[in-house]
Design a protein around this motif. Structure first.
Motif, PDB file in Angstrom:
ATOM      1  N   ASP A 233      37.943  39.105  49.591  1.00 57.31           N
ATOM      2  CA  ASP A 233      38.078  40.313  51.041  1.00 57.31           C
ATOM      3  C   ASP A 233      38.224  41.654  49.476  1.00 57.31           C
ATOM      4  O   ASP A 233      37.536  42.327  50.084  1.00 57.31           O
ATOM      5  CB  ASP A 233      39.181  39.906  51.767  1.00 57.31           C
ATOM      6  N   SER A 234      39.224  41.078  48.975  1.00 59.25           N
ATOM      7  CA  SER A 234      39.604  42.069  47.827  1.00 59.25           C
ATOM      8  C   SER A 234      38.306  42.137  46.932  1.00 59.25           C
ATOM      9  O   SER A 234      38.767  43.335  45.501  1.00 59.25           O
ATOM     10  CB  SER A 234      40.458  42.389  48.063  1.00 59.25           C
ATOM     11  N   ASP A 235      38.073  41.249  46.596  1.00 56.88           N
ATOM     12  CA  ASP A 235      36.893  41.014  45.184  1.00 56.88           C
ATOM     13  C   ASP A 235      37.877  40.974  43.656  1.00 56.88           C
ATOM     14  O   ASP A 235      37.774  41.777  42.610  1.00 56.88           O
ATOM     15  CB  ASP A 235      35.430  42.287  45.184  1.00 56.88           C
ATOM     16  N   VAL A 236      39.706  40.242  44.170  1.00 57.01           N
ATOM     17  CA  VAL A 236      40.468  40.474  42.800  1.00 57.01           C
ATOM     18  C   VAL A 236      40.381  39.041  42.569  1.00 57.01           C
ATOM     19  O   VAL A 236      40.648  38.149  42.473  1.00 57.01           O
ATOM     20  CB  VAL A 236      41.360  40.791  43.096  1.00 57.01           C
ATOM     21  N   MET A 237      39.735  39.081  40.938  1.00 60.85           N
ATOM     22  CA  MET A 237      40.283  37.701  39.996  1.00 60.85           C
ATOM     23  C   MET A 237      41.647  37.769  39.269  1.00 60.85           C
ATOM     24  O   MET A 237      41.802  38.617  38.844  1.00 60.85           O
ATOM     25  CB  MET A 237      38.983  37.260  38.827  1.00 60.85           C
ATOM     26  N   VAL A 238      42.614  36.820  40.026  1.00 60.31           N
ATOM     27  CA  VAL A 238      43.993  36.666  38.879  1.00 60.31           C
ATOM     28  C   VAL A 238      43.666  35.800  37.938  1.00 60.31           C
ATOM     29  O   VAL A 238      43.535  34.213  38.667  1.00 60.31           O
ATOM     30  CB  VAL A 238      45.082  36.923  39.521  1.00 60.31           C
ATOM     31  N   PHE A 257      49.624  37.317  32.916  1.00 59.08           N
ATOM     32  CA  PHE A 257      48.702  37.106  34.216  1.00 59.08           C
ATOM     33  C   PHE A 257      48.009  38.603  34.001  1.00 59.08           C
ATOM     34  O   PHE A 257      49.168  39.874  33.573  1.00 59.08           O
ATOM     35  CB  PHE A 257      48.710  36.958  34.968  1.00 59.08           C
ATOM     36  N   HIS A 258      46.508  38.002  34.342  1.00 61.55           N
ATOM     37  CA  HIS A 258      45.580  39.939  34.163  1.00 61.55           C
ATOM     38  C   HIS A 258      44.939  39.530  35.491  1.00 61.55           C
ATOM     39  O   HIS A 258      44.587  38.130  36.123  1.00 61.55           O
ATOM     40  CB  HIS A 258      44.292  39.534  33.362  1.00 61.55           C
ATOM     41  N   VAL A 259      45.051  40.811  36.286  1.00 58.40           N
ATOM     42  CA  VAL A 259      44.366  40.745  36.938  1.00 58.40           C
ATOM     43  C   VAL A 259      43.377  41.613  37.044  1.00 58.40           C
ATOM     44  O   VAL A 259      43.359  43.012  36.588  1.00 58.40           O
ATOM     45  CB  VAL A 259      45.642  41.991  38.429  1.00 58.40           C
ATOM     46  N   ILE A 260      41.663  41.539  37.234  1.00 59.90           N
ATOM     47  CA  ILE A 260      40.853  42.209  37.815  1.00 59.90           C
ATOM     48  C   ILE A 260      40.584  42.523  39.035  1.00 59.90           C
ATOM     49  O   ILE A 260      39.365  41.587  39.333  1.00 59.90           O
ATOM     50  CB  ILE A 260      40.023  41.106  37.030  1.00 59.90           C
ATOM     51  N   SER A 261      40.372  43.626  39.270  1.00 62.55           N
ATOM     52  CA  SER A 261      40.004  44.102  40.364  1.00 62.55           C
ATOM     53  C   SER A 261      38.245  44.845  40.243  1.00 62.55           C
ATOM     54  O   SER A 261      38.311  44.211  39.290  1.00 62.55           O
ATOM     55  CB  SER A 261      41.082  45.485  40.342  1.00 62.55           C
ATOM     56  N   ASN A 262      37.992  44.608  41.240  1.00 62.71           N
ATOM     57  CA  ASN A 262      36.274  44.755  41.499  1.00 62.71           C
ATOM     58  C   ASN A 262      35.427  43.658  40.431  1.00 62.71           C
ATOM     59  O   ASN A 262      34.214  44.234  39.524  1.00 62.71           O
ATOM     60  CB  ASN A 262      35.825  46.136  40.991  1.00 62.71           C
ATOM     61  N   PHE A 263      36.123  42.546  40.527  1.00 60.91           N
ATOM     62  CA  PHE A 263      35.821  40.939  39.782  1.00 60.91           C
ATOM     63  C   PHE A 263      33.991  41.017  39.803  1.00 60.91           C
ATOM     64  O   PHE A 263      33.615  40.745  38.662  1.00 60.91           O
ATOM     65  CB  PHE A 263      36.661  39.875  39.965  1.00 60.91           C
ATOM     66  N   SER A 264      33.809  41.207  40.227  1.00 64.29           N
ATOM     67  CA  SER A 264      31.984  40.332  40.839  1.00 64.29           C
ATOM     68  C   SER A 264      31.727  40.818  40.213  1.00 64.29           C
ATOM     69  O   SER A 264      30.909  41.199  38.774  1.00 64.29           O
ATOM     70  CB  SER A 264      31.272  40.795  42.726  1.00 64.29           C
ATOM     71  N   VAL A 297      48.735  30.061  39.982  1.00 65.27           N
ATOM     72  CA  VAL A 297      48.603  31.576  40.352  1.00 65.27           C
ATOM     73  C   VAL A 297      47.869  31.089  41.859  1.00 65.27           C
ATOM     74  O   VAL A 297      46.873  31.151  41.895  1.00 65.27           O
ATOM     75  CB  VAL A 297      47.891  32.598  40.147  1.00 65.27           C
ATOM     76  N   ALA A 298      48.396  32.068  43.108  1.00 64.55           N
ATOM     77  CA  ALA A 298      48.026  32.679  44.214  1.00 64.55           C
ATOM     78  C   ALA A 298      47.653  33.555  44.232  1.00 64.55           C
ATOM     79  O   ALA A 298      48.694  34.565  43.995  1.00 64.55           O
ATOM     80  CB  ALA A 298      48.715  31.382  45.285  1.00 64.55           C
TER      81      ALA A 298
END
Ligand SMILES: [Ca+2]
Ligand SMILES: [Ca+2]
Ligand SMILES: [Ca+2]
Length: 347
Positions: A233-238, A257-264, A297-298
């Motif tokens: 839904d948010s297109d976030v990969m952690v 940990f790394h947060v990647i928004s707009n992942f796709s 991670v979740a």
């Protein structure tokens, strides 16, 4: 998922409405219901005793938990199915999938018996990824008898009734740990590296075979990735970074940990074999984080909270206000020796 939740909510409403209106089927007063509150629960597995903990984090200032005592003594890869109120894990002592029903009814400390079971096909089961009735388990044991050549296996089980049947096994040419579905694609971390791989239309591989990843990229800033979580839904990969696994004085505080928004978009615009730049990511790490070996991670996109299974320090941790990254102090510090997996369920 949203559709399923809506259907479930509506059916609960219908039941409640029926109970309130008794035999009268034309009474509209049954709609006078209190607003449903969102319940947020974390399910965990561990390699210290194999039990499953359910942690209710709906109110972070009043966290409640309960423990299901299982016959397994070590486990990984936990999953909760809200529609059937059943929790599943990959047993590392029994080398099979196992599931337990009526989770909401079970009181803490109850010894539970296995309601769903699979055959003991695996050698070293780790993460579980679920797509419909297909349960995929990553096994990180050596496949070809040569530990110098990286490889792994993905066991694809089909759930039917109370049984898991092994449909087929996919061999990979890299070591496995964390896996997760994004629609029909399966993302897998490449263990012992900073790499992330994807298998497009993974379940279309229906026979036993060695399958190459569709694409593999490096993730700048990570030493050794292990766990991953993707929210569509948010297109976030952690992605987690365990740093050094063991053996040095800093191994229990060198994780992150790394947060990647707009992942796709970022993943698609990185070429096969290329590197996703640190400038496109946010990193959480440092002495306040208690991150040593974050193995799973979740991610809760509604509250932008990251939940971590931290194996080196024996904890389930939660972090919010993650947008700028840095040396954050966890908002949840829950002791769980040899924590191995974490799964988020919102209802
Ligand atoms: Ca090998
Ligand atoms: Ca470490
Ligand atoms: Ca997980």
């Amino acid at each position: 998922m949203k559709t399923q939740k809506t259907v479930k909510f509506l059916s609960l409403l219908a039941i409640a409405s029926f109970a309130l209106t008794s035999c009268s089927d034309d009474d509209e007063n049954g709609m006078d219901m209190p607003m449903a509150e969102v319940s947020t629960k974390i399910y965990t597995s561990n390699n210290a005793n194999g039990n499953i903990d359910e942690i209710d984090v709906s109110d972070m200032s009043n966290v409640e938990s309960k423990t299901l005592i299982t016959a397994s003594t070590a486990a990984d890869g936990v999953y909760y199915d809200a529609d059937s109120d059943a929790v599943f894990q990959a047993s590392r002592s029994n080398l099979s999938l196992e599931g337990f029903s009526n989770v909401n009814m079970i009181t803490s400390g109850t010894t539970v018996s296995v309601d769903f079971s699979g055959t003991a096909d695996m050698t070293s089961p780790r993460e579980v990824a679920v797509n419909g009735n297909f349960y995929v388990v990553a096994d990180n044991s050596d496949v070809d008898g040569d530990t110098n050549t990286p490889d792994g296996r993905l066991f694809i089980y089909q759930k039917s009734g109370s049984n898991f049947t092994l449909r087929n096994t996919i061999t990979t040419n890299f070591k496995l740990w964390g896996i997760t579905f994004a629609g029909s694609d399966l993302y897998a971390i490449v263990d012992v590296t900073d790499q992330l791989a994807v298998f497009n239309n993974f379940l279309s591989n229906t026979t036993d075979a060695t399958v190459m990843a569709t694409k593999t990229i490096s993730v700048e800033g990570i030493v050794r990735t292990h766990g991953l979580a993707y929210d569509m839904d948010s297109d976030v990969m952690v992605l987690t970074d365990i740093g050094v696994a063991s053996g040095t004085p800093t191994s229990s505080s060198d994780g992150g940990f790394h947060v990647i928004s707009n992942f796709s978009n970022k993943f698609n615009s990185t070429s096969n074999g290329g590197t996703l730049a640190m400038s496109s990511q946010v990193r959480v790490a440092g002495s306040n984080t208690m991150l040593g070996n974050p193995v799973d991670v979740a991610y809760d996109s509604m509250t932008e909270t990251v939940y971590i299974a931290e194996a080196a320090n024996g904890k389930i941790l939660a972090f919010n206000n993650i947008s700028s990254g840095g040396n954050l102090t966890p908002v949840l510090d829950y002791n769980l020796a040899s924590a191995s997996a974490v799964y988020l369920s919102k209802q």
